[in-house]
Design an enzyme around this catalytic site. Sequence first.
Site, PDB file in Angstrom:
ATOM      1  N   LYS A 177       0.827  -1.218   0.000  1.00 23.34           N
ATOM      2  CA  LYS A 177       0.000   0.000   0.000  1.00 23.34           C
ATOM      3  C   LYS A 177       0.857   1.262   0.000  1.00 23.34           C
ATOM      4  O   LYS A 177       0.484   2.267  -0.601  1.00 23.34           O
ATOM      5  CB  LYS A 177      -0.952   0.016   1.197  1.00 23.34           C
ATOM      6  CG  LYS A 177      -2.071  -1.001   1.056  1.00 23.34           C
ATOM      7  CD  LYS A 177      -3.346  -0.559   1.751  1.00 23.34           C
ATOM      8  CE  LYS A 177      -4.491  -1.463   1.352  1.00 23.34           C
ATOM      9  NZ  LYS A 177      -5.759  -1.157   1.961  1.00 23.34           N
ATOM     10  N   LYS A 230      -6.652  -8.117  -8.224  1.00 20.86           N
ATOM     11  CA  LYS A 230      -7.910  -8.434  -7.544  1.00 20.86           C
ATOM     12  C   LYS A 230      -8.927  -7.306  -7.702  1.00 20.86           C
ATOM     13  O   LYS A 230      -8.539  -6.139  -7.843  1.00 20.86           O
ATOM     14  CB  LYS A 230      -7.672  -8.793  -6.073  1.00 20.86           C
ATOM     15  CG  LYS A 230      -7.433  -7.647  -5.153  1.00 20.86           C
ATOM     16  CD  LYS A 230      -7.562  -8.088  -3.685  1.00 20.86           C
ATOM     17  CE  LYS A 230      -7.577  -6.845  -2.807  1.00 20.86           C
ATOM     18  NZ  LYS A 230      -8.112  -6.978  -1.504  1.00 20.86           N
ATOM     19  N   LYS A 273     -11.995  -1.999  -4.151  1.00 19.99           N
ATOM     20  CA  LYS A 273     -12.790  -0.775  -3.999  1.00 19.99           C
ATOM     21  C   LYS A 273     -12.009   0.437  -4.477  1.00 19.99           C
ATOM     22  O   LYS A 273     -12.576   1.434  -4.884  1.00 19.99           O
ATOM     23  CB  LYS A 273     -13.105  -0.526  -2.522  1.00 19.99           C
ATOM     24  CG  LYS A 273     -14.023  -1.524  -1.893  1.00 19.99           C
ATOM     25  CD  LYS A 273     -14.385  -1.035  -0.482  1.00 19.99           C
ATOM     26  CE  LYS A 273     -14.244  -2.118   0.545  1.00 19.99           C
ATOM     27  NZ  LYS A 273     -13.055  -2.025   1.381  1.00 19.99           N
TER      28      LYS A 273
HETATM   29  N1  AQP Z   1     -11.341  -9.260  -4.934  1.00 19.54           N
HETATM   30  C1  AQP Z   1     -11.641  -9.910  -3.826  1.00 19.54           C
HETATM   31  N2  AQP Z   1     -11.952 -11.216  -3.856  1.00 19.54           N
HETATM   32  C2  AQP Z   1     -12.282 -11.878  -2.716  1.00 19.54           C
HETATM   33  N3  AQP Z   1     -12.324 -11.318  -1.492  1.00 19.54           N
HETATM   34  C3  AQP Z   1     -12.024 -10.004  -1.408  1.00 19.54           C
HETATM   35  N4  AQP Z   1     -11.975  -9.140  -0.359  1.00 19.54           N
HETATM   36  C4  AQP Z   1     -11.631  -7.926  -0.817  1.00 19.54           C
HETATM   37  N5  AQP Z   1     -11.436  -7.954  -2.149  1.00 19.54           N
HETATM   38  C5  AQP Z   1     -11.662  -9.225  -2.552  1.00 19.54           C
HETATM   39  C6  AQP Z   1     -12.297  -9.488   1.023  1.00 19.54           C
HETATM   40  O1  AQP Z   1     -13.234  -8.536   1.498  1.00 19.54           O
HETATM   41  C7  AQP Z   1     -13.019  -8.317   2.894  1.00 19.54           C
HETATM   42  C8  AQP Z   1     -13.037  -6.864   3.215  1.00 19.54           C
HETATM   43  O2  AQP Z   1     -11.957  -6.227   2.701  1.00 19.54           O
HETATM   44  P1  AQP Z   1     -11.556  -4.773   3.211  1.00 19.54           P
HETATM   45  O3  AQP Z   1     -12.704  -3.860   3.208  1.00 19.54           O
HETATM   46  O4  AQP Z   1     -10.784  -4.853   4.470  1.00 19.54           O
HETATM   47  O5  AQP Z   1     -10.601  -4.265   2.102  1.00 19.54           O
HETATM   48  P2  AQP Z   1      -9.648  -4.973   1.117  1.00 19.54           P
HETATM   49  O6  AQP Z   1      -9.393  -6.392   1.400  1.00 19.54           O
HETATM   50  O7  AQP Z   1      -8.436  -4.113   1.015  1.00 19.54           O
HETATM   51  O8  AQP Z   1     -10.584  -4.875  -0.157  1.00 19.54           O
HETATM   52  P3  AQP Z   1     -10.552  -3.861  -1.292  1.00 19.54           P
HETATM   53  O9  AQP Z   1     -11.835  -3.917  -1.995  1.00 19.54           O
HETATM   54  O10 AQP Z   1      -9.327  -4.071  -2.144  1.00 19.54           O
HETATM   55  O11 AQP Z   1     -10.488  -2.482  -0.560  1.00 19.54           O
HETATM   56  P4  AQP Z   1      -9.467  -1.274  -0.691  1.00 19.54           P
HETATM   57  O12 AQP Z   1      -9.466  -0.967  -2.149  1.00 19.54           O
HETATM   58  O13 AQP Z   1     -10.090  -0.224   0.162  1.00 19.54           O
HETATM   59  O14 AQP Z   1      -8.133  -1.727  -0.196  1.00 19.54           O
HETATM   60  C9  AQP Z   1     -11.715  -9.034   3.257  1.00 19.54           C
HETATM   61  O15 AQP Z   1     -12.061 -10.251   3.917  1.00 19.54           O
HETATM   62  C10 AQP Z   1     -11.082  -9.328   1.927  1.00 19.54           C
HETATM   63  O16 AQP Z   1     -10.284 -10.515   1.958  1.00 19.54           O
END
Ligand code: AQP
Length: 336
Positions: A114, A197, A200
């Site tokens: 990050k 992946k 968001k």
């Molecule tokens: N692409 C994905 N496939 C499967 N699982 C996913 N998770 C996130 N993206 C995928 C799972 O969602 C949960 C919540 O995640 P988070 O809100 O803590 O953020 P993250 O994992 O960092 O997800 P994002 O969407 O990529 O958010 P940003 O962009 O804000 O960093 C977790 O259980 C994660 O494994």
Amino acid sequence: MSQKRILSGMQPTNNLHLGNYLGALKNWVDLQKEGAECLFCVVDLHAITVPQNPDDLRRSTREVAAAYIAAGIDPTRSIIFPQSAVPGHSQLMWLLATMTQMGKLNRMTQFKDKAGKNAEKAGLGLYAYPVLMAADILLYKATHVPVGDDQKQHLELAREIASTFNHRHKSELFIQPEPYIMGEAARVMSLQDGSKKMSKSDPSEKSRISLIDNADTIAKKIRKARTDTEALPDTVEGLESRPEAKNLVSIYAALQGKTSSEVLSDIAGKQFSEFKPMLVDVAVDHLSPITTRMNELLSDTSEIDRILKAGADKANEIATPTINETMEMMGFLGLS
Ligand code: AQP
């Protein structure tokens, strides 16, 4: 404590997407059905480890809570709350930070990913994120934490911090949280790039299906999803060097609660022009009721706030004794 106590959360950094749903939220609903004691927080304190617009943070916090409920988390059976409404998270984080070695934090790959090349300019909060996550888990003495691959290293650190505290204070206050491994790993990839992946924070809206997308938008995004020119194979091995095809097949399977190999027997030999409309139908059928319910919930934010406040009260009841015990063991007077 013989019953499982589950703790998990999502960051209100934007709308939740299909990856969050298939990779986490859908599994939480199954855990709730199994009768585990579940705490699901909206981790707003984690979200601010990268800059957030205050109005967006407020809106996203309610949207994430609405998505939990719309997807099937029942606030009368599970505790749903914003992390910031339980002061114990930040309090315990500070206490645990004093016994977390920098060397261990330096090894955390998520920070490296990050912060990227700008590690010198990254905030202390982003660096200390895993300590806050340890506090989230240990505060409730959670026995199991559903984790994706990206969070396994953080959970391991939480276990180490629990041991350090217990050893230092000759206590068994913190229990060792176990990873809760869900069935076939559903890792949903970007619709525009099968090697990344779904996320968001991806600047392209076309890369993800958001839980608030309507049927037309879902159809448009799937139609525009990147693919190759081959027909679909009849075995999973045939998808190995085709990341985009593999992703669409695995989404199609996961939405129906099946494995990729099960669905390939029905769709083998089809071109994407034929398969994509099938995927649109399955996605819209599955997601429409969730989107409709989310919109209903979001039309009355006072009701969501009421649910979140009630959840925070219950969470505080569990958290406060842990904070008090921790502070007493560490030698604070505890006059508050
Ligand atoms: N692409 C994905 N496939 C499967 N699982 C996913 N998770 C996130 N993206 C995928 C799972 O969602 C949960 C919540 O995640 P988070 O809100 O803590 O953020 P993250 O994992 O960092 O997800 P994002 O969407 O990529 O958010 P940003 O962009 O804000 O960093 C977790 O259980 C994660 O494994």
